[in-house]
Design an enzyme around this catalytic site. Structure first.
Site, short mmCIF file in Angstrom:
data_model
loop_
_atom_site.label_atom_id
_atom_site.label_comp_id
_atom_site.label_asym_id
_atom_site.label_seq_id
_atom_site.Cartn_x
_atom_site.Cartn_y
_atom_site.Cartn_z
N SER A 85 88.13 36.28 34.80
CA SER A 85 89.04 36.18 33.67
C SER A 85 90.37 36.75 33.88
O SER A 85 91.06 36.15 34.77
CB SER A 85 88.39 37.09 32.37
N ASP A 139 85.04 31.52 29.80
CA ASP A 139 85.28 32.52 30.69
C ASP A 139 83.88 33.23 31.54
O ASP A 139 82.91 33.02 31.07
CB ASP A 139 85.07 33.78 29.46
#
Length: 307
Positions: free
Chosen positions: A44, A158
């Site tokens: 991320s 993510d």
């Protein structure tokens, strides 16, 4: 040939939204102490900062990030009504592409790997080849916030869903010390508290007059999303949508990180408290970078004293 002096490291950069700006300070402290970052594994925001570092453009990104005001953060938001996510992410990725340039992962001077999640197979996906920004965009696609990224026939989101601190990704880098940066760490009582923000993504008052009518409408919408109702002492807290999302992600990341650290403990663990800031407070870059530098200095002092 790698030098066998203990200074070559594989750096693991964890997920956590705006707290990931602390990764910049960590990298700067490592460099100041003579450590050689020979590989980066990121998730991320860690994938974003790590990828930009590997491309050799971290100073430019640092300068840009530190210049952002709340209003400028707001203007980078491109809403995605009718899509599976509030934000497309095209606008900010476009700005970063201009700032960093186009790179292929296999051509970077530092080994790089990002992690994303395939929702269909419920598996981690390691991205270590192809366009750098494809890997970054997939890894940062926080569910419900950013739209999923379609990459090589997969809908990716993510990496923090399964691997917020992807230490296992360093197994390919034998002979390197592993330094991991957890930005969802327990609060030791010394972290910078979350700022009291009433209008999280609204423009600064000095800039409000420059916003067009449509932008002002978006600002009011974001304010309503980002602001909870104040509560009297002892009363039940009515959290805003953004605060609830921020705290929920932090809780999930913290739990997953504990399991990952038990399986793959790094040589050095640098912790940034989970409540150092909310996931959306990207206008706090300068203080978060300094927070990262200080956290790295403490962890490295302890490690070097015991070496």
């Amino acid at each position: 040939m790698r030098k066998d002096d203990g200074k070559g490291i594989a750096l693991v950069l964890g997920a956590g939204g705006a707290r990931g700006l602390a990764h910049i300070g960590v990298i700067e402290e490592l460099q100041a102490r003579g450590y050689r970052i020979e590989a980066v594994v990121g998730c991320s925001m860690g994938a974003l900062v790590g990828g930009i570092y590997c491309a050799g453009r971290l100073p430019e990104y640092r300068q840009w990030a530190c210049s952002l005001t709340r209003g400028e953060v707001f203007r980078l938001v491109d809403f995605a009504f009718g899509h599976p996510g509030f934000i497309k992410g095209d606008r900010v990725i476009g700005v970063l592409r201009q700032l960093v340039g186009e790179h292929r992962i296999e051509d970077l001077p530092v080994a790089y790997k990002a992690v994303a999640t395939n929702l269909d197979s419920r598996c981690k996906v390691w991205l270590d080849s192809g366009p750098l920004f494809d890997a970054i965009r997939a890894s940062i696609a926080i569910p419900m916030l950013l739209t999923p990224y379609h990459h090589q026939g997969q809908d990716l989101v993510d990496g923090g869903l399964l691997a917020p601190l992807p230490v296992s990704g360093t197994r390919d880098y034998a002979g390197l010390r592993v330094i991991a940066v957890d930005i969802n760490a327990p609060n030791p009582g010394t972290a910078t508290p979350v700022a009291a923000v009433s209008d999280p993504l609204a423009a600064d008052s000095a800039e409000a007059g420059t916003l067009g009518a449509i932008e002002k409408g978006w600002a009011r919408l974001l304010q309503s999303i980002g602001r909870g109702n104040p509560a009297a002492p002892g009363a039940k807290v009515n959290r805003s949508v953004m605060e609830l999302m921020s705290r929920s992600l932090s809780t999930m990341h913290g739990y997953m990180t504990e399991m990952q650290l038990a399986q793959d403990p790094p040589d050095v663990l640098i912790g940034i408290a989970h409540d150092a800031c909310a996931i959306y407070e990207f206008w706090r870059a300068a203080e978060l970078i300094e927070l990262g530098r200080q956290a790295a200095a403490r962890a490295l002092d302890q490690f070097e004293a015991g070496s």
